[in-house]
Enzyme design. Structure first.
Site, PDB file in Angstrom:
ATOM      1  N   ARG A  39      -6.977   3.739  -4.349  1.00 23.34           N
ATOM      2  CA  ARG A  39      -7.607   2.552  -3.764  1.00 23.34           C
ATOM      3  C   ARG A  39      -9.042   2.812  -3.313  1.00 23.34           C
ATOM      4  O   ARG A  39      -9.867   1.898  -3.332  1.00 23.34           O
ATOM      5  CB  ARG A  39      -6.768   2.040  -2.588  1.00 23.34           C
ATOM      6  CG  ARG A  39      -5.436   1.453  -3.042  1.00 23.34           C
ATOM      7  CD  ARG A  39      -4.774   0.714  -1.897  1.00 23.34           C
ATOM      8  NE  ARG A  39      -3.456   0.219  -2.262  1.00 23.34           N
ATOM      9  CZ  ARG A  39      -2.665  -0.458  -1.443  1.00 23.34           C
ATOM     10  NH1 ARG A  39      -3.056  -0.718  -0.216  1.00 23.34           N
ATOM     11  NH2 ARG A  39      -1.487  -0.874  -1.837  1.00 23.34           N
ATOM     12  N   ASP A 140      -4.921 -13.076   9.672  1.00 17.21           N
ATOM     13  CA  ASP A 140      -4.723 -11.799   8.996  1.00 17.21           C
ATOM     14  C   ASP A 140      -5.864 -10.896   9.453  1.00 17.21           C
ATOM     15  O   ASP A 140      -6.911 -11.380   9.889  1.00 17.21           O
ATOM     16  CB  ASP A 140      -4.767 -11.980   7.471  1.00 17.21           C
ATOM     17  CG  ASP A 140      -4.075 -10.836   6.733  1.00 17.21           C
ATOM     18  OD1 ASP A 140      -2.934 -11.019   6.270  1.00 17.21           O
ATOM     19  OD2 ASP A 140      -4.672  -9.735   6.642  1.00 17.21           O
TER      20      ASP A 140
END
Ligand code: SAM
Length: 268
Positions: A39, A140
């Site tokens: 990632r 979020d």
């Protein structure tokens, strides 16, 4: 950076583990070293860092908060879909909503909303089944997924799980460069409020809700963090309010005063 460093050394990985835990509460297991490497590698290359250790030093510097935010966002898993875990929506429609006070605003919080599929599903259902005025707020920690959520544009494939009548009523098909996409209609989109919120932070200023969805996020946290979050959520629920967790999660082992109504459904 040599061509061979595609993942951090074990020592450097522990630094990332601590950072991600401190900032997001996410517990990265030992076996996730490869995932972290995958990632972050693009970012390591992008800023021309001399390997993961150098990248870690870079994001730890107060001048580089923006890159730190990018790195942390890459550590979150944002998988979600419309009407995920349908049983919650059935329960809402058949058991909760028929028994609410029609004269009092019904307030719902989607507490780890990712790209918006969850709160839009909630809003569609409320619009069909809620006799009271209603509101949905969604939060979020990842600002990129929130930006996606606010736009409300989804690849057609992603909306296949929407019941046909909801697709017809609440979405429009994209044309030209948006061929193959659907967008949530503004009448519904504008009723939602998306905001950035880290579940590790104090919830005391968020107000009270009648229903909180906190699904598929506590799996990333350890018991200490889960306990802190559950304590906060208890304060945010009105008397008789409901808490939905994922069917793959449990509050087992945590102290709380909720009543377990059904798997993954708790009541205050
Ligand atoms: C797998 S998604 C779940 C989405 C949706 N609730 C569902 O069940 O489909 C998990 C979300 O939790 C968010 N998240 C992770 N750590 C968080 C934190 N500390 N505070 C707030 N959100 C967090 C991630 O950014 C991600 O979008």
């Amino acid at each position: 950076m040599t061509n061979f460093e595609t993942l951090p050394s074990e020592e450097v990985y522990t630094l990332f583990q601590k950072l991600v835990y401190d900032k997001l509460g996410i517990h990265l297991a030992k076996q996730k070293r490869m995932m972290l490497g995958h990632r972050l590698l693009k970012r390591v290359k992008h800023i021309k860092a001399n390997g993961f250790s150098d990248y870690f030093r870079f994001i730890s510097h107060p001048d580089n908060d923006h890159e730190l935010e990018i790195a942390l966002e890459l550590m979150t898993t944002n998988e979600t879909f419309f009407f995920r875990e349908e049983k919650h929506f059935e329960y809402m429609a058949k058991t909760i909503l028929p028994n609410i006070n029609p004269n009092k605003e019904y307030k719902v919080w989607s507490a780890a909303s990712s790209s918006g599929e969850e709160p839009y599903s909630i809003a569609m259902l409320l619009n069909e089944h809620c006799s009271a005025p209603w509101s949905v707020v969604a939060s979020d920690v990842n600002k990129s997924v929130l930006a996606h959520a606010r736009k409300g544009i989804y690849i057609d494939d992603r909306t296949k799980l929407l019941p046909h009548k909801y697709r017809e009523a609440y979405c429009v098909k994209g044309t030209n460069e948006f061929e193959g996409y659907m967008r949530v209609k503004p009448e519904l989109r504008n009723r939602l409020h998306f905001f950035s919120f880290n579940l590790l932070d104090s919830m005391s200023s968020l107000g009270k809700f009648d229903l909180i969805f906190i699904r598929n996020v506590m799996i990333y946290f350890d018991d200490k963090t889960r306990q802190k979050i559950i304590n906060g959520l208890q304060q945010c629920l009105n008397e008789g309010g409901y808490l939905f967790i994922s069917h793959s999660e449990t509050l087992h082992g945590l102290e709380h005063s909720f009543e377990l109504i059904k798997p993954a459904i708790y009541r205050c």
